[in-house]
Design a protein around this motif. Structure first.
Motif, mmCIF file in Angstrom:
data_model
loop_
_atom_site.group_PDB
_atom_site.id
_atom_site.type_symbol
_atom_site.label_atom_id
_atom_site.label_comp_id
_atom_site.label_asym_id
_atom_site.label_seq_id
_atom_site.Cartn_x
_atom_site.Cartn_y
_atom_site.Cartn_z
ATOM 1 N N PRO A 1 0.808 -1.225 0.000
ATOM 2 C CA PRO A 1 0.000 0.000 0.000
ATOM 3 C C PRO A 1 0.845 1.281 0.000
ATOM 4 O O PRO A 1 0.408 2.316 -0.500
ATOM 5 N N ASP A 2 2.053 1.201 0.540
ATOM 6 C CA ASP A 2 2.920 2.369 0.574
ATOM 7 C C ASP A 2 3.968 2.254 -0.535
ATOM 8 O O ASP A 2 4.686 1.264 -0.611
ATOM 9 N N ALA A 3 4.073 3.235 -1.375
ATOM 10 C CA ALA A 3 4.971 3.170 -2.534
ATOM 11 C C ALA A 3 6.414 3.522 -2.190
ATOM 12 O O ALA A 3 7.275 3.499 -3.065
ATOM 13 N N THR A 4 6.706 3.825 -0.933
ATOM 14 C CA THR A 4 8.066 4.252 -0.587
ATOM 15 C C THR A 4 9.072 3.123 -0.761
ATOM 16 O O THR A 4 10.233 3.384 -1.086
ATOM 17 N N TRP A 5 8.658 1.871 -0.564
ATOM 18 C CA TRP A 5 9.581 0.750 -0.751
ATOM 19 C C TRP A 5 10.027 0.652 -2.203
ATOM 20 O O TRP A 5 11.208 0.491 -2.495
ATOM 21 N N PHE A 6 9.063 0.762 -3.104
ATOM 22 C CA PHE A 6 9.404 0.688 -4.524
ATOM 23 C C PHE A 6 10.225 1.899 -4.947
ATOM 24 O O PHE A 6 11.187 1.770 -5.704
#
Length: 100
Positions: free
Chosen positions: A41-46
């Motif tokens: 759900p959080d795009a910070t990892w990508f």
């Protein structure tokens, strides 16, 4: 230069095909795992993954090696196919069945 067997024998071509196939499969698995980060759900990892790929100099070397591996895989496959077709064309009669 001796007139022995060619350097790229069928066995060596098959080993090349197997090795390059494993390397290409490893790339596809790594790429799929990285794209699986988009499911979170959080795009910070990508975003962090993409940023680290852009900073890392070894990625540029790996891209060149991956392209060379792909070219070697295709060239080996074409050579094996050409040799197989030539060997099959040489056979004028079917092979005899071995005794049971």
């Amino acid at each position: 230069m001796s007139k022995g067997l060619p350097y790229w024998t069928t066995l060596r071509l098959r080993k090349l095909e197997a090795t390059s196939g494993v390397v290409l499969l490893a790339f596809v698995v790594e790429h799929a795992c990285a794209n699986a980060l988009l499911v979170l759900p959080d795009a910070t990892w990508f975003d962090a993954y993409v940023a680290s790929m852009a900073r890392w100099w070894a990625i540029r070397v790996a891209e060149v090696l991956l392209a060379a591996t792909f070219c070697a895989h295709v060239a080996g496959g074409w050579t094996l196919r050409r040799r197989t077709k030539a060997n099959l064309a040489k056979r004028s009669a079917p092979l005899p069945k071995p005794p049971m």
